[in-house]
Design an enzyme around this catalytic site. Structure first.
Site, mmCIF file in Angstrom:
data_model
loop_
_atom_site.group_PDB
_atom_site.id
_atom_site.type_symbol
_atom_site.label_atom_id
_atom_site.label_comp_id
_atom_site.label_asym_id
_atom_site.label_seq_id
_atom_site.Cartn_x
_atom_site.Cartn_y
_atom_site.Cartn_z
ATOM 1 N N HIS A 1 -6.597 8.498 -43.010
ATOM 2 C CA HIS A 1 -5.067 8.578 -43.012
ATOM 3 C C HIS A 1 -4.423 9.416 -43.985
ATOM 4 O O HIS A 1 -3.715 9.112 -44.688
ATOM 5 C CB HIS A 1 -4.569 7.179 -43.035
ATOM 6 N N ARG B 1 -0.485 7.510 -34.990
ATOM 7 C CA ARG B 1 -0.722 6.239 -35.277
ATOM 8 C C ARG B 1 -1.986 5.747 -34.261
ATOM 9 O O ARG B 1 -2.161 6.314 -33.207
ATOM 10 C CB ARG B 1 0.508 5.450 -35.011
HETATM 11 C C1 GLV Z 1 2.602 8.008 -42.666
HETATM 12 O O1 GLV Z 1 1.782 7.520 -41.956
HETATM 13 C C2 GLV Z 1 3.989 8.130 -42.558
HETATM 14 O O2 GLV Z 1 4.312 7.152 -41.514
HETATM 15 O O3 GLV Z 1 4.566 8.495 -43.548
#
Ligand code: GLV
Length: 323
Positions: A287, A223
């Protein structure tokens, strides 16, 4: 049983869940309000607040991802409704690939070779033995634990850190503030796989970065909130305006952070004016480290819905802890 789906690919989820639970009414949040009301269960990824304003009878929420931060930070989220998140659900495998790639990027000097290529320079770097390449994995949840154990099986000494004490075969495990400081001093690559909670915010900051040995690297597929970006840029050092390189662009060691591979950011998409985009020692991905594979996730979703339907308890998220 009424099930409401909210996700970018809601129609596919709707079809798959309806097939597995033929007696349930399964609808997507894309349909009209009249068709939508009074769902028993919500299956969602990052649902908007209006959905909670409208759905007052929810008995359970299934989070279509591993991180529940977006859900818990939603001010309209009703209190007391159990939340079940995906646990691994096929995400650990692509995450392992991502982290392996990123570790090898530094351990096998691909970062340096890319810069050498830009200079048309043929120069073999001495091979750093895996056995001397300590890896720290912060976060030993369902995904972090598998990443740590796979890298250990690959031959790297792996150190793991979690909030609460944990024991994992083949991993030197640490916890708490003192444990973190001990781990940081021993690792050449630091992998952050912690959840986004108030306790983990900016855990990678000027102090923790300074505790890493000179020339260490940071890999964040977790994150963005875990990283103080200003401190990270400071630790990476200045970019030479003319050559667009960091100061120790050869093989030298300035005592700074060698580089970073980043997949998650405080603001996504990463704003175009972020200096991280242009830093020659930073590799950015959007991401993508561990997308949720629908088949594996579907199994967990169906198991949870069936258990709820049968009146059984399912292990759920602790909103106070944030995961
Ligand atoms: C992706 O970022 C998740 O939390 O699955």
């Amino acid at each position: 049983m009424q099930i409401l789906i909210h996700s970018a690919d809601a129609e596919q989820w709707q079809t798959a869940i309806a097939k597995a639970l033929p007696t349930a009414t399964v609808i997507s949040s894309h349909v009209t309000l009249e068709a939508r009301h009074n769902a028993d269960y919500l299956v969602a990824w990052q649902p908007p607040g209006w959905l909670f304003e409208e759905q007052k009878g929810l008995k359970g929420i299934i989070n279509l991802g591993a991180g529940v931060d977006a859900l818990l930070n939603n001010p309209a989220l009703p209190a007391g409704v159990p939340i079940v998140k995906l646990r691994d659900a096929g995400m650990a495998d692509p995450m392992i690939d991502y982290v392996r790639y990123a570790v090898l990027h530094f351990q096998r000097d691909f970062d340096r070779y890319a810069r050498q290529q830009a200079r048309i320079q043929w120069q073999e770097q001495p091979l750093a033995p895996k056995a001397e390449w300590g890896i720290g994995v912060l976060g030993l949840g369902a995904i972090g634990a598998r990443v740590a154990q796979t890298l250990a099986a690959d031959g790297f000494p792996v150190h793991g850190w979690s909030r609460r004490p944990k024991a994992l075969d083949g991993i030197r495990c640490y916890h708490g503030e003192e444990g973190l400081a001990t781990l940081l001093g021993q690792v050449k690559s630091l992998v952050t796989l912690l959840p986004n909670t108030p306790a983990t915010r900016d855990i990678i900051n000027a102090e923790t970065l300074a505790a890493l040995p000179p020339g260490a690297s940071l890999i964040n597929p977790g994150r963005g909130s875990l990283i103080d970006e200003a401190a990270l840029l400071e630790a990476l050092g200045p970019v030479d305006a003319e050559t667009r390189s960091g100061k120790d662009d050869g093989n030298g060691d300035t005592g700074r952070l060698r580089g970073a591979v980043l997949d998650a950011f405080a603001y996504e998409p990463l704003p175009a004016d972020s200096p991280l985009w242009r830093h020659p020692r930073v590799l950015i991905t959007p991401h993508m480290a561990a997308p949720t594979p629908r088949d594996a996730a579907l199994e967990q979703v169906i198991d949870t819905l069936k258990a709820w339907q049968a009146g059984e308890q399912v292990p759920s998220v602790d909103p106070a802890a944030g995961y």
